[in-house]
Design an enzyme around this catalytic site. Structure first.
Site, PDB file in Angstrom:
ATOM      1  N   ASP A 101       0.933  -1.168  -0.047  1.00 42.08           N
ATOM      2  CA  ASP A 101       0.003  -0.024  -0.133  1.00 42.08           C
ATOM      3  C   ASP A 101       0.967   1.345  -0.152  1.00 42.08           C
ATOM      4  O   ASP A 101       1.799   1.469   0.768  1.00 42.08           O
ATOM      5  CB  ASP A 101      -0.849  -0.056   1.285  1.00 42.08           C
ATOM      6  N   ASP A 123      -2.265   7.976  -3.857  1.00 44.59           N
ATOM      7  CA  ASP A 123      -3.551   8.593  -4.138  1.00 44.59           C
ATOM      8  C   ASP A 123      -3.785   9.383  -3.012  1.00 44.59           C
ATOM      9  O   ASP A 123      -3.559   9.309  -1.801  1.00 44.59           O
ATOM     10  CB  ASP A 123      -4.725   7.497  -4.578  1.00 44.59           C
ATOM     11  N   ASP A 159      -8.085  -7.295   0.339  1.00 40.88           N
ATOM     12  CA  ASP A 159      -7.246  -7.272   1.143  1.00 40.88           C
ATOM     13  C   ASP A 159      -8.125  -6.661   2.582  1.00 40.88           C
ATOM     14  O   ASP A 159      -8.736  -5.924   2.305  1.00 40.88           O
ATOM     15  CB  ASP A 159      -5.769  -6.545   1.219  1.00 40.88           C
ATOM     16  N   CYS A 194     -12.631 -28.078   8.572  1.00 42.80           N
ATOM     17  CA  CYS A 194     -11.716 -27.207   8.226  1.00 42.80           C
ATOM     18  C   CYS A 194     -10.669 -27.996   7.978  1.00 42.80           C
ATOM     19  O   CYS A 194      -9.922 -28.530   8.799  1.00 42.80           O
ATOM     20  CB  CYS A 194     -11.517 -25.963   9.438  1.00 42.80           C
ATOM     21  N   CYS A 254      -7.568 -26.198   7.858  1.00 45.73           N
ATOM     22  CA  CYS A 254      -6.358 -25.480   8.203  1.00 45.73           C
ATOM     23  C   CYS A 254      -5.500 -26.388   9.255  1.00 45.73           C
ATOM     24  O   CYS A 254      -5.809 -27.370   9.704  1.00 45.73           O
ATOM     25  CB  CYS A 254      -6.713 -24.031   8.851  1.00 45.73           C
ATOM     26  N   CYS A 314      -7.155 -27.036  12.510  1.00 41.11           N
ATOM     27  CA  CYS A 314      -8.393 -27.888  12.811  1.00 41.11           C
ATOM     28  C   CYS A 314      -7.941 -29.236  12.495  1.00 41.11           C
ATOM     29  O   CYS A 314      -8.928 -30.419  12.954  1.00 41.11           O
ATOM     30  CB  CYS A 314      -9.447 -27.445  11.998  1.00 41.11           C
ATOM     31  N   HIS A 324      -6.132 -19.821  11.553  1.00 45.21           N
ATOM     32  CA  HIS A 324      -7.493 -20.541  11.031  1.00 45.21           C
ATOM     33  C   HIS A 324      -8.064 -19.484  10.410  1.00 45.21           C
ATOM     34  O   HIS A 324      -8.589 -19.762   9.165  1.00 45.21           O
ATOM     35  CB  HIS A 324      -8.365 -20.869  12.349  1.00 45.21           C
TER      36      HIS A 324
END
Length: 415
Positions: free
Chosen positions: A107, A161, A282, A320, A322, A325, A358
């Site tokens: 950014d 910007d 994001d 899940c 991940c 999990c 997670h």
């Protein structure tokens, strides 16, 4: 000659980027594509976690990599203050500083005009900040932003910007900011030293004025940067207005360039924005909410500090994939329980670390599932299943999402 050379009907390439459009949804504007950057390929659509000061709070680069993340964010303003450009140049850029071998997006620092407005003064020259560290003055110009981002070595750089919240009441000031952003892009393009290995994305401004957004789109598209962002949203505007801005812009943007909606992170926002034709997103929310003890799941956000989880020995979310999990007998799995997270959430940082892993995995997997559904041309069904899981009572569907999805051919109430 144009920066982007068309190689095929579904592929475009510039010096440091290749964009390949893999599939389009036959109902909505959703797209699946491959974005190839200097540090490897990235599947779109994608959610990008935010490592503001060159780290995702509480987890290591290896743990971030284990979630499947291949593109995350750093912030130019913060890295420019600390460790500073001299250190970045000495170490060889932010990839080496943070031990991250995959892609980075920076950014430009422009958003700090909104978040740190009391410390900033905007003129045509640039933005004068007072450092939040020691109160010393700092001038961020388009040229200095490019110099800092060149030192950071990010794969995707954002133009500086002039950012205003979308609800800003002064229309003349909004027009000034939009037109200044175009002029600042020209200065950024001129100052960018490494176009052969870093990609500069423009940012479309214009608040909630759709005609102003269209005007800015035309100006930005004419400058032919490798990618295009839609900026200035998530500033407190109504979700209906947010969707209209995204839809208005994506309708005008080239097919063979990535489309990035900045600052978007709630799961509903991501899914609807993909349907409207956006590719990249994001937000700090998934990681920030983890630090408050919250787990993102397909059935909504769970506050793991609640006493109901004290004797719950299941995973954070059933099914899940991940690392947290998955059962502990699987390779690379941690196999933690809700009870363990609850036990630590009020007194130890380990709970925040686990929930961060997670939540990031959830966001990445949500976009990965959307991508698979687009390729299989089953995206409308994916969207309906997502909202049905999140809102078992259809009467509670958010009206803004229902309205936005109708504009691209999805009726959430239709079986």
């Amino acid at each position: 000659m144009s920066i982007v050379q068309r190689m095929a009907s579904n592929k475009a390439s510039s010096a440091a980027l290749t964009f390949e459009l893999v599939a389009k949804c036959s109902t909505t504007r959703a797209r699946a594509s491959i974005l190839t950057l200097p540090h490897g390929p990235v599947n779109l659509p994608i959610f990008m976690p935010v490592a503001t000061q060159a780290s995702l709070k509480g987890i290591t680069p290896e743990q971030l990599e284990s979630t499947g993340c291949r593109l995350c964010l750093n912030n130019t303003y913060h890295l420019g203050l600390k460790p500073g450009q001299e250190v970045l140049d000495a170490v060889g850029g932010a990839h080496k500083l943070q031990g991250w071998k995959h892609n980075l997006l920076t950014d430009s620092g422009g958003f700090q005009m909104v978040s740190l407005l009391k410390l900033a003064k905007v003129t045509e020259e640039g933005v004068r900040f007072l450092s939040p560290h020691d109160g010393s003055p700092m001038l961020l110009t388009p040229e200095h932003s490019m110099s800092l981002q060149n030192s950071i070595g990010s794969d995707i750089m954002m133009q500086l910007d002039d950012v205003l919240v979308t609800t800003h009441p002064d229309k003349a000031r909004m027009r000034e900011a939009m037109e200044r952003s175009v002029r600042w892009l020209d200065r950024c393009i001129k100052a960018h030293k490494n176009p052969d290995r870093q990609n500069l994305f423009c940012i479309i401004q214009g608040g909630l004025d759709l005609e102003m957004r269209r005007e800015c789109c035309r100006e930005m598209v004419a400058r032919d940067t490798p990618g295009i962002a839609i900026g200035g949203l998530s500033g407190g505007e109504a979700k209906d207005d947010f969707c209209k801005v995204v839809a208005t812009c994506t309708e005008m943007l080239p097919d063979l360039k990535p489309r990035y909606v900045m600052g978007i992170g709630y799961p509903e926002d991501l899914v609807v924005s993909v349907a409207l034709g956006a590719d990249m997103f994001d937000c700090v929310w998934p990681t920030r909410t983890a630090r408050f003890g919250n787990a993102i799941t397909k059935h909504g956000v769970l506050n793991m500090k609640k006493e109901q989880y004290a004797k719950d020995f299941g995973p954070i979310e059933d099914g899940c994939g991940c690392p947290c999990c998955r059962p502990v007998d699987q390779e690379g799995a941690i196999g933690v329980t809700r009870a363990f997270v609850h036990h630590n959430s009020a007194k130890e940082t380990v709970a925040a670390h686990l929930l961060t892993i997670h939540n990031v995995w959830y966001q990445l997997h949500l976009m990965g599932g959307a991508r698979d559904a687009i390729i299989a041309d089953k995206f409308p069904a994916y969207v309906k299943e997502f909202f049905n899981n999140l809102y078992p009572d259809r009467k509670s569907y958010p009206s803004w999402a229902v309205n936005a999805l109708k504009t691209v051919g999805i009726d959430l109430f239709e079986s």
